[in-house]
Write a protein that holds these residues in place. Sequence first.
Motif, short mmCIF file in Angstrom:
data_model
loop_
_atom_site.label_atom_id
_atom_site.label_comp_id
_atom_site.label_asym_id
_atom_site.label_seq_id
_atom_site.Cartn_x
_atom_site.Cartn_y
_atom_site.Cartn_z
N ALA A 166 0.89 -1.27 0.03
CA ALA A 166 0.09 -0.10 0.01
C ALA A 166 0.77 1.31 0.14
CB ALA A 166 -0.82 0.05 1.27
N GLY A 188 0.45 5.55 0.49
CA GLY A 188 -0.52 6.56 0.51
C GLY A 188 0.26 7.96 -0.08
N SER A 189 0.65 8.79 0.49
CA SER A 189 1.58 9.92 -0.47
C SER A 189 3.14 9.54 -0.45
CB SER A 189 1.23 11.23 0.39
OG SER A 189 0.00 11.57 0.64
N GLY A 190 3.55 8.43 0.23
CA GLY A 190 5.00 8.26 -0.21
C GLY A 190 5.64 9.20 0.71
N THR A 191 5.21 9.80 1.70
CA THR A 191 6.08 10.57 2.64
C THR A 191 6.79 9.66 3.72
OG1 THR A 191 4.39 11.44 4.14
CG2 THR A 191 4.52 12.59 2.16
N GLY A 192 6.64 8.55 3.80
CA GLY A 192 7.04 7.75 4.97
C GLY A 192 8.64 7.70 4.80
N SER A 245 4.27 16.46 10.99
CA SER A 245 4.71 17.67 10.58
C SER A 245 4.68 17.83 9.02
CB SER A 245 6.13 17.83 10.87
OG SER A 245 6.70 17.86 12.11
N SER A 246 4.41 16.35 8.49
CA SER A 246 3.97 16.37 7.02
C SER A 246 2.57 16.49 6.73
CB SER A 246 4.63 14.92 6.54
OG SER A 246 4.06 13.90 7.61
N THR A 280 -1.29 11.23 4.13
CA THR A 280 -2.67 10.62 4.05
C THR A 280 -2.91 9.85 5.38
OG1 THR A 280 -2.20 8.29 3.20
CG2 THR A 280 -2.62 10.01 1.65
N ASN A 311 -1.10 7.51 7.75
CA ASN A 311 -0.94 7.63 9.36
C ASN A 311 -1.39 6.45 10.09
OD1 ASN A 311 -2.16 11.08 9.08
ND2 ASN A 311 -0.14 10.35 8.49
N THR A 357 1.34 3.90 9.64
CA THR A 357 2.55 4.28 10.73
C THR A 357 2.35 4.29 11.98
OG1 THR A 357 2.64 6.33 9.95
CG2 THR A 357 4.18 5.01 8.78
N GLY A 390 2.73 10.16 14.54
CA GLY A 390 2.76 11.15 15.69
C GLY A 390 2.53 12.54 15.26
N ALA A 410 -6.33 -0.56 4.60
CA ALA A 410 -7.50 0.15 4.97
C ALA A 410 -7.91 0.76 3.75
CB ALA A 410 -7.09 0.89 6.13
C1 LIG Z 1 9.19 16.54 6.21
C2 LIG Z 1 8.49 15.19 6.68
C3 LIG Z 1 8.06 15.40 8.18
C4 LIG Z 1 7.23 14.47 8.75
N1 LIG Z 1 6.89 14.45 10.05
C5 LIG Z 1 6.46 13.51 10.65
C6 LIG Z 1 5.81 13.48 11.88
O1 LIG Z 1 5.82 14.74 12.78
N2 LIG Z 1 5.39 12.62 12.54
C7 LIG Z 1 5.21 11.27 11.89
O2 LIG Z 1 4.63 10.41 12.53
N3 LIG Z 1 5.86 11.08 10.66
C8 LIG Z 1 6.52 12.23 10.06
N4 LIG Z 1 6.75 11.92 8.69
C9 LIG Z 1 6.66 10.73 8.17
C10 LIG Z 1 5.51 10.57 7.32
O3 LIG Z 1 4.91 11.71 6.84
C11 LIG Z 1 4.30 9.68 8.11
O4 LIG Z 1 4.80 8.34 8.27
C12 LIG Z 1 3.06 9.44 7.21
O5 LIG Z 1 2.29 8.91 8.27
C13 LIG Z 1 3.25 8.58 6.05
O6 LIG Z 1 2.06 8.84 5.26
P1 LIG Z 1 1.96 8.73 3.82
O7 LIG Z 1 0.50 9.02 3.55
O8 LIG Z 1 2.96 9.35 2.97
O9 LIG Z 1 2.18 7.10 3.75
P2 LIG Z 1 3.02 6.13 2.84
O10 LIG Z 1 4.57 6.89 3.20
O11 LIG Z 1 2.90 6.15 1.56
O12 LIG Z 1 3.06 4.76 3.47
C14 LIG Z 1 3.56 4.61 4.99
C15 LIG Z 1 3.23 3.22 5.30
O13 LIG Z 1 1.79 2.84 5.80
C16 LIG Z 1 1.32 1.98 4.75
N5 LIG Z 1 0.07 2.31 4.12
C17 LIG Z 1 -0.34 3.29 3.29
N6 LIG Z 1 -1.62 3.42 3.17
C18 LIG Z 1 -2.06 2.52 3.93
C19 LIG Z 1 -3.52 1.87 3.99
N7 LIG Z 1 -4.71 2.62 3.43
N8 LIG Z 1 -3.57 0.99 4.75
C20 LIG Z 1 -2.69 0.10 5.55
N9 LIG Z 1 -1.40 0.57 5.36
C21 LIG Z 1 -1.10 1.70 4.68
C22 LIG Z 1 2.21 1.92 3.60
O14 LIG Z 1 2.45 0.45 3.32
C23 LIG Z 1 3.58 2.15 4.44
O15 LIG Z 1 4.01 0.91 5.05
C24 LIG Z 1 7.39 13.14 8.36
C25 LIG Z 1 7.91 12.98 6.79
C26 LIG Z 1 8.49 14.06 6.33
C27 LIG Z 1 9.05 13.90 4.83
#
Ligand SMILES: Cc1cc2nc3c(=O)[nH]c(=O)nc-3n(C[C@H](O)[C@H](O)[C@H](O)COP(=O)(O)OP(=O)(O)OC[C@H]3O[C@@H](n4cnc5c(N)ncnc54)[C@H](O)[C@@H]3O)c2cc1C
Length: 461
Positions: free
Chosen positions: A55, A57-61, A120-121, A126, A130, A133, A136, A191
């Motif tokens: 899966a 989401g936005s790939g900010t992980g 912070s992202s 998404t 959230n 992961t 927080g 999800a």
């Molecule tokens: C500048 C910056 C600041 C950040 N600050 C924070 C912060 O303050 N706190 C924090 O917690 N994180 C932070 N992050 C990390 C990141 O933004 C988080 O981990 C966020 O939750 C990832 O969301 P995403 O939509 O980009 O998920 P993705 O990176 O696309 O995926 C994250 C994980 O979730 C899984 N996933 C995605 N969608 C689903 C779904 N629908 N069902 C089940 N699993 C799924 C994926 O397989 C992957 O394992 C930051 C990142 C950056 C670049």
Amino acid sequence: MGRVRVRAEPLELILYQSDAGTARGQASVVCFPESIDDLSFAIRAANRHRVSFVARGSGTGLAGGATPVANSLVIVMTRMNRILEVDPVGRVAWVEPGVLNLDLTRSVRHLGLHYAPDPSSQQACTIGGNVGTNAGGPHCLSAGVTSTHVLAADVVLGNGEIVRLGGLEPDAVGYDLRGCFVGSEGTMGIAASIAVRLTPDPPETRTLLADFTSVDAAAETVSGIIAEGIVPAALEMMDAPITRLVEEFVGAGYPLDAEAVLLIEVTGLIGGVDAEVDAIRRVALEHGARQVKVAITEQDRMLLWKGRKSAFGAIAKVAPDYYLHDIVVPRTRLVEVLKRVYEIAAEQDLLVMNVFHAGDGNLHPLFVFDGSEPGIWERVYAAGDGIVQACLDAGGVLSGEHGIGLEKRDYMSLAYSADDLDAQARLRDAFDPDGFANPEKILPAGSRCGEMKRAPEGTWI
Ligand SMILES: Cc1cc2nc3c(=O)[nH]c(=O)nc-3n(C[C@H](O)[C@H](O)[C@H](O)COP(=O)(O)OP(=O)(O)OC[C@H]3O[C@@H](n4cnc5c(N)ncnc54)[C@H](O)[C@@H]3O)c2cc1C
């Protein structure tokens, strides 16, 4: 699914070979479901072809959770981005996983409500990511991280079956499968819709900026505030290098000559908030703060937060690459672990900056460098190993919010016994017995009793 929702051109696949972390993988196909039925269909198709899926989401992980391994199918959830239902009385919203974190809060602001976890992202990430992961954010100190705010989820399992985990009732009986799923990084299914708690906006908010001539004094103030019986809504710390950089970048009013600053927010009823501001000011001054500034107007508060939230944008001015760590230590060990972080950076001749959720002991050492410099990655990774060891030695844990993904997978055996890892592997198997859902993440090879004990380094890349 039609052509529009499935892509396999090699150039496009490159876009999906990693998240915002450093590990690179390889996707075989990328698809964009628009409904739970599309999602289940995609997973069943992957099963038929014996292809694993991940899966996204936005790939900010930052831990490689959404990085495809073993030529996985990448399932991008961003087109499932509708807010399905808002119940302002019950304070619950059902949302699709591709809704952006900040968009959810924006959509309920007129009701005096918000979605509390605020990574912070949050403008980009998404709700599904959230949940994946267990994210927080600065305001999770008093509000709790994502798991506290997820009531239920409709999940498509590794075999395409659709199940509901959790529920809206206050005291569900039985095992907390919802709790297992939140933070499982896509290894227990995907999800497709999520019920989240909405939180009432606080009547009053004060934001304080305390500045210090030593990092130790700022770190000791963090413990001092909590020991006073106050749990602020947010308690963030920035050291001198990042404070100067941010100030030059956005002009938030941070002192350029401070060795560290604390950004503290308290919320509640007006009398209580003002009493907490007085107590925090006293504790900070007792621990050597030079001054404590209190922002009351929305404009002043937003300016202080703009500094904190611009930290990652500001570092691009220094060097093209960064590696952001995520570890947690007991608050009382912050001072010694921070010292060790600076020593490790000096040993590896690296520039380190620290900007982190100090209130919950969640450290984010940030190495800033030019990745094209010969040998630099080896030094960055060696520093990372040292930081993880220092955190574990201090009784800490491997991740506060970014998750384990690929990044921390091979550290898991430092933190857990073989029996612990086997129990976790068996729990994962209960959700996904065939192992199609985001393989090779979280648990190191050899986690199940009887498997080989360790995979060769770098096998996923
Ligand atoms: C500048 C910056 C600041 C950040 N600050 C924070 C912060 O303050 N706190 C924090 O917690 N994180 C932070 N992050 C990390 C990141 O933004 C988080 O981990 C966020 O939750 C990832 O969301 P995403 O939509 O980009 O998920 P993705 O990176 O696309 O995926 C994250 C994980 O979730 C899984 N996933 C995605 N969608 C689903 C779904 N629908 N069902 C089940 N699993 C799924 C994926 O397989 C992957 O394992 C930051 C990142 C950056 C670049």
